[in-house]
Scaffold this motif. Structure first.
Motif, mmCIF file in Angstrom:
data_model
loop_
_atom_site.group_PDB
_atom_site.id
_atom_site.type_symbol
_atom_site.label_atom_id
_atom_site.label_comp_id
_atom_site.label_asym_id
_atom_site.label_seq_id
_atom_site.Cartn_x
_atom_site.Cartn_y
_atom_site.Cartn_z
ATOM 1 N N LEU A 214 -19.848 -24.206 -10.218
ATOM 2 C CA LEU A 214 -21.210 -23.959 -10.725
ATOM 3 C C LEU A 214 -22.193 -24.962 -10.121
ATOM 4 O O LEU A 214 -23.303 -24.600 -9.730
ATOM 5 C CB LEU A 214 -21.227 -24.057 -12.266
ATOM 6 C CG LEU A 214 -22.584 -23.841 -12.933
ATOM 7 C CD1 LEU A 214 -23.148 -22.455 -12.603
ATOM 8 C CD2 LEU A 214 -22.447 -23.999 -14.458
ATOM 9 N N LYS A 215 -21.832 -26.248 -10.078
ATOM 10 C CA LYS A 215 -22.691 -27.289 -9.519
ATOM 11 C C LYS A 215 -22.971 -27.017 -8.025
ATOM 12 O O LYS A 215 -24.086 -27.214 -7.575
ATOM 13 C CB LYS A 215 -22.026 -28.659 -9.722
ATOM 14 C CG LYS A 215 -22.029 -29.129 -11.165
ATOM 15 C CD LYS A 215 -21.188 -30.401 -11.352
ATOM 16 C CE LYS A 215 -21.810 -31.550 -10.616
ATOM 17 N NZ LYS A 215 -21.073 -32.807 -10.819
ATOM 18 N N LYS A 216 -21.994 -26.560 -7.366
ATOM 19 C CA LYS A 216 -22.156 -26.246 -5.962
ATOM 20 C C LYS A 216 -23.145 -25.121 -5.745
ATOM 21 O O LYS A 216 -23.988 -25.146 -4.844
ATOM 22 C CB LYS A 216 -20.794 -25.896 -5.343
ATOM 23 C CG LYS A 216 -20.853 -25.642 -3.834
ATOM 24 C CD LYS A 216 -19.465 -25.355 -3.277
ATOM 25 C CE LYS A 216 -19.546 -25.137 -1.797
ATOM 26 N NZ LYS A 216 -18.231 -24.850 -1.222
ATOM 27 N N ALA A 217 -23.032 -24.132 -6.653
ATOM 28 C CA ALA A 217 -23.924 -22.982 -6.540
ATOM 29 C C ALA A 217 -25.372 -23.394 -6.827
ATOM 30 O O ALA A 217 -26.329 -22.826 -6.257
ATOM 31 C CB ALA A 217 -23.474 -21.879 -7.465
ATOM 32 N N MET A 218 -25.585 -24.379 -7.740
ATOM 33 C CA MET A 218 -26.938 -24.796 -8.117
ATOM 34 C C MET A 218 -27.445 -25.934 -7.242
ATOM 35 O O MET A 218 -28.581 -26.394 -7.402
ATOM 36 C CB MET A 218 -26.949 -25.257 -9.585
ATOM 37 C CG MET A 218 -26.632 -24.111 -10.569
ATOM 38 S SD MET A 218 -26.505 -24.706 -12.263
ATOM 39 C CE MET A 218 -28.218 -25.273 -12.554
ATOM 40 N N GLY A 219 -26.661 -26.373 -6.274
ATOM 41 C CA GLY A 219 -27.072 -27.435 -5.391
ATOM 42 C C GLY A 219 -27.144 -28.771 -6.073
ATOM 43 O O GLY A 219 -27.961 -29.615 -5.675
ATOM 44 N N LYS A 220 -26.358 -28.982 -7.085
ATOM 45 C CA LYS A 220 -26.374 -30.221 -7.856
ATOM 46 C C LYS A 220 -25.192 -31.114 -7.547
ATOM 47 O O LYS A 220 -24.870 -31.979 -8.346
ATOM 48 C CB LYS A 220 -26.382 -29.886 -9.367
ATOM 49 C CG LYS A 220 -27.596 -29.077 -9.830
ATOM 50 C CD LYS A 220 -28.888 -29.834 -9.629
ATOM 51 C CE LYS A 220 -30.099 -29.097 -10.208
ATOM 52 N NZ LYS A 220 -31.354 -29.833 -10.044
ATOM 53 N N GLU A 221 -24.614 -30.915 -6.451
ATOM 54 C CA GLU A 221 -23.438 -31.758 -6.132
ATOM 55 C C GLU A 221 -23.862 -33.181 -5.815
ATOM 56 O O GLU A 221 -24.927 -33.370 -5.211
ATOM 57 C CB GLU A 221 -22.664 -31.150 -4.949
ATOM 58 C CG GLU A 221 -21.999 -29.820 -5.264
ATOM 59 C CD GLU A 221 -21.180 -29.274 -4.114
ATOM 60 O OE1 GLU A 221 -20.144 -28.627 -4.381
ATOM 61 O OE2 GLU A 221 -21.557 -29.491 -2.937
#
Length: 221
Positions: A214-221
């Motif tokens: 999910l974080k990867k999809a939202m660019g929050k890595e």
């Protein structure tokens, strides 16, 4: 000898079934018959050779006696011309003896010649029969070998798929199925031995994986 050769031909022609019934090897028996026939032919060939030699000897002696008859006749004529009547008489007496010898020898030669022709004729007939039997022997040997081969092949084929072979395959199939059942059972036991903590650990790993995605999809890595 010739009658024996005829008997041998009859044996080869009519007693093959009897040989088979007695469990004799027809191939070996046929070879033996041909050897005996060959021996008979060689004996007759020897007899013919001796007969021809005897015929020639008698012919030579008859010719010699005939030549002496002519010689004594010429000598008697010369003696008469020379006035030697006693010498002519002796020559004519000797001529008469040679005439007797010539007659006897010529008769013997004629008989020997006839005997030679008979033996030659029988020898030729025996050789022709031998050649015929050789061809028949080869044919019978080929048939016997073919029959043996078919018998071996049929026995081999009948053994394939027989009760013993089928039972062997069934035993192996049952053994493989038992191996498969044991493998499945070990898998079940492995699953059953997992603890509650193992289950939660797996669940936690699943949530962590989902959160990372999910974080990867939202660019929050």
């Amino acid at each position: 000898m010739f009658r024996f050769f005829k008997r041998m031909k009859t044996v080869v022609s009519s007693e093959l079934n009897a040989m088979l019934d007695k469990a004799e090897d027809p191939v070996k028996m046929l070879d033996q018959f041909m050897r005996e026939m060959g021996d008979e032919i060689r004996e007759v060939e020897s007899a013919v050779a001796k007969q021809i030699a005897n015929e020639k000897m008698l012919k030579r002696k008859a010719d010699d006696a005939s030549a002496m008859v002519e010689k004594r006749q010429n000598q008697a004529e010369k003696a008469i011309e020379a006035g030697e009547e006693d010498l002519a008489r002796r020559a004519l007496q000797d001529k008469k003896e040679y005439e007797g010898q010539e007659s006897s020898l010529h008769a013997s030669w004629e008989q020997a010649k006839n005997d030679t022709e008979v033996l030659k004729s029988k020898l030729d007939e025996m050789k022709k029969e031998y050649q015929q039997m050789q061809i028949k022997k080869d044919s019978l040997k080929a048939r016997a070998e073919s029959a043996k081969t078919r018998t071996r092949l049929n026995r081999t084929m009948s053994s394939i798929g027989g009760d013993e072979s089928k039972q062997g395959f069934e035993r192996m199939e049952e053994k493989v199925m038992r191996f498969e059942a044991e493998a499945e059972t070990s898998e079940d036991l492995k699953q059953a031995s997992r603890t509650l903590d193992d289950e939660f650990k797996k669940l936690d790993n699943d949530v962590d994986d989902e959160l990372a995605a999910l974080k990867k999809a939202m660019g929050k890595e």
